[in-house]
Design an enzyme around this catalytic site. Structure first.
Site, PDB file in Angstrom:
ATOM      1  N   TRP A  21      -9.320  22.281 -24.547  1.00 23.82           N
ATOM      2  CA  TRP A  21      -9.611  22.926 -23.581  1.00 23.82           C
ATOM      3  C   TRP A  21      -8.507  23.433 -22.857  1.00 23.82           C
ATOM      4  CZ3 TRP A  21     -10.287  20.679 -18.406  1.00 23.82           C
ATOM      5  CH2 TRP A  21     -11.051  21.814 -17.495  1.00 23.82           C
ATOM      6  N   TYR A  54     -13.797  27.897 -25.198  1.00 19.38           N
ATOM      7  CA  TYR A  54     -12.435  27.749 -24.806  1.00 19.38           C
ATOM      8  C   TYR A  54     -11.485  28.931 -25.146  1.00 19.38           C
ATOM      9  CZ  TYR A  54     -13.712  22.677 -24.344  1.00 19.38           C
ATOM     10  OH  TYR A  54     -14.387  21.689 -23.844  1.00 19.38           O
ATOM     11  N   GLN A 177     -21.037  13.984 -23.676  1.00 16.75           N
ATOM     12  CA  GLN A 177     -19.344  14.223 -23.452  1.00 16.75           C
ATOM     13  C   GLN A 177     -19.295  14.579 -21.837  1.00 16.75           C
ATOM     14  OE1 GLN A 177     -16.373  17.671 -24.517  1.00 16.75           O
ATOM     15  NE2 GLN A 177     -17.113  16.352 -26.122  1.00 16.75           N
ATOM     16  N   TRP A 205     -14.201  13.408 -21.347  1.00 18.62           N
ATOM     17  CA  TRP A 205     -13.049  14.156 -21.237  1.00 18.62           C
ATOM     18  C   TRP A 205     -12.334  14.018 -19.657  1.00 18.62           C
ATOM     19  CZ3 TRP A 205     -13.365  18.252 -17.149  1.00 18.62           C
ATOM     20  CH2 TRP A 205     -14.784  18.233 -16.811  1.00 18.62           C
ATOM     21  N   PRO A 207      -9.872  11.831 -18.945  1.00 15.50           N
ATOM     22  CA  PRO A 207      -9.634  10.601 -18.628  1.00 15.50           C
ATOM     23  C   PRO A 207      -8.566  10.318 -17.630  1.00 15.50           C
ATOM     24  CG  PRO A 207      -8.833  10.698 -20.937  1.00 15.50           C
ATOM     25  CD  PRO A 207      -9.699  12.074 -20.339  1.00 15.50           C
ATOM     26  N   ALA A 209      -7.917  12.400 -15.337  1.00 14.72           N
ATOM     27  CA  ALA A 209      -8.101  13.231 -14.109  1.00 14.72           C
ATOM     28  C   ALA A 209      -7.372  14.445 -14.168  1.00 14.72           C
ATOM     29  CB  ALA A 209      -8.099  12.469 -12.805  1.00 14.72           C
ATOM     30  N   ARG A 228      -1.285  21.586 -14.875  1.00 10.97           N
ATOM     31  CA  ARG A 228      -2.549  22.002 -14.741  1.00 10.97           C
ATOM     32  C   ARG A 228      -3.010  22.388 -13.402  1.00 10.97           C
ATOM     33  NH1 ARG A 228      -6.614  20.144 -18.182  1.00 10.97           N
ATOM     34  NH2 ARG A 228      -4.719  19.982 -19.668  1.00 10.97           N
ATOM     35  N   ASN A 294       0.024   9.279 -25.039  1.00 12.00           N
ATOM     36  CA  ASN A 294      -1.307   8.898 -24.904  1.00 12.00           C
ATOM     37  C   ASN A 294      -1.920   7.987 -25.801  1.00 12.00           C
ATOM     38  OD1 ASN A 294      -1.446  10.414 -22.440  1.00 12.00           O
ATOM     39  ND2 ASN A 294      -2.227  12.152 -23.360  1.00 12.00           N
TER      40      ASN A 294
END
Length: 332
Positions: A21, A54, A177, A205, A207, A209, A228, A294
């Site tokens: 996304w 997306y 989700q 989704w 996680p 933030a 972001r 991650n």
């Protein structure tokens, strides 16, 4: 990488899944996107999440090209349907027409004969639930979809779908989700208990933030360039978490992460994985190094003392209201 069952189904998914996304087809160039997918594969991620909407369908195309040549049976590919993908009145929602047309478009763009999980991206107040579930069931019987799930449905909506599926003999939902993180826990009061009882797993989704839990956003300072928060789409979702009181408390997580030998991002991803109802945590990336960072959250166990420290820091700013899980209303 460690693996978990998707809800009560037999499908195994990687604890960390890769989602595209915002990034693929919009925020990062295709070469960079492919490098991120390669890094995910190299790190043992087998589960990839996308959606028809997306980047205006471009994200599915990029993912399809990035996964070309990889043994299909070694992957779990998830996509979603609901949001508008065209200008017409039937180019959205969960009608038989839109679902059928959408899955055909998704399969073509993803360059695959089937998807492992097909999810209703939001609840559709304008289409009878029986119509949606019957169409999903037909796709399963046709072999175009292996499992079905939902995204951002509340407990009442999930329960209604399960009741209809049981009464009509349709394939049951196996997943939900939702957004879920240390800061956003709206699923814990109602959705998680229902899903645990009924055998649905959470594929969560955001996680981290939207990057807030990495600690890179500082109170009283503008967001870093290229982050972001500066993206037109991502910025809408992250703005509510950029308040100084939130950012100040997030900074207090740094010593907790450091004591565990984790980065802030790893701590955030590991935290959602402590919930036994979570099947997988979706991470996104603009650089391969972010993927490699991650995935180190996989298999991390946080003891009760650590979880309490986190709660003590964040409790005043945590969002817990189940009513925050909402889908768009009927069109006027």
């Amino acid at each position: 990488m460690e693996f978990r069952h998707l809800g009560r189904s037999g499908l195994m998914v990687s604890e960390i899944s890769y989602g595209n996304w915002i990034t693929h087809g919009s925020q990062v160039e295709e070469d960079a996107a492919k490098e991120c997918v390669k890094a995910a594969l190299d790190e043992g991620i087998t589960t990839f999440d996308t959606a028809d909407v997306y980047a205006g369908t471009k994200a599915e195309e990029v993912l399809g090209r990035a996964l070309k040549g990889v043994r299909r049976e070694s992957l779990e590919i998830f996509t979603k349907v609901y949001w508008p993908t065209g200008p017409g009145p039937n180019d959205r929602g969960l009608s038989r027409k839109h679902i059928t047309e959408s899955i055909h478009g998704s399969l073509r763009r993803l360059q695959t004969d089937y998807v492992d999980l097909y999810q209703a991206h939001r609840f559709d107040h304008e289409t009878p639930l029986e119509e949606t579930l019957k169409t999903f069931d037909d796709l399963v019987r046709q072999g175009k979809v292996l499992y079905v799930g939902v995204s951002e449905w509340n407990a009442e909506q999930i329960a209604a779908a399960l009741k209809i599926a049981d009464e009509m003999g349709f394939d049951r939902l196996v997943s939900n989700q939702p957004q879920y993180s240390m800061l956003w826990r709206v699923i814990e009061a109602e959705v998680v208990p229902l899903c645990q009882k009924e055998g649905l797993g959470q594929v969560v989704w955001s996680p981290i933030a939207q990057g807030v839990l990495t600690g890179k956003y500082l109170p009283g300072q503008p967001p870093p360039a290229g982050s972001r928060a500066t993206d037109p789409t991502g910025g809408n979702f992250i703005s509510r978490m950029l308040a100084d009181d939130v950012l100040t408390r997030v900074q207090e997580l740094k010593p907790i992460a450091a004591d565990l030998g984790l980065t802030m991002a790893q701590l955030a991803v590991a935290w959602v994985l402590q919930n036994p109802n979570v099947s997988s945590a979706i991470v996104g990336a603009t650089k391969p190094e972010q993927v490699r960072d991650n995935v180190k959250a996989a298999g991390v166990k946080l003891d009760a003392e650590v979880l309490k420290k986190i709660d003590d820091v964040l409790d005043p700013i945590v969002e817990r209201d189940p009513a925050k899980t909402v889908s768009p209303p009927k069109r006027p």
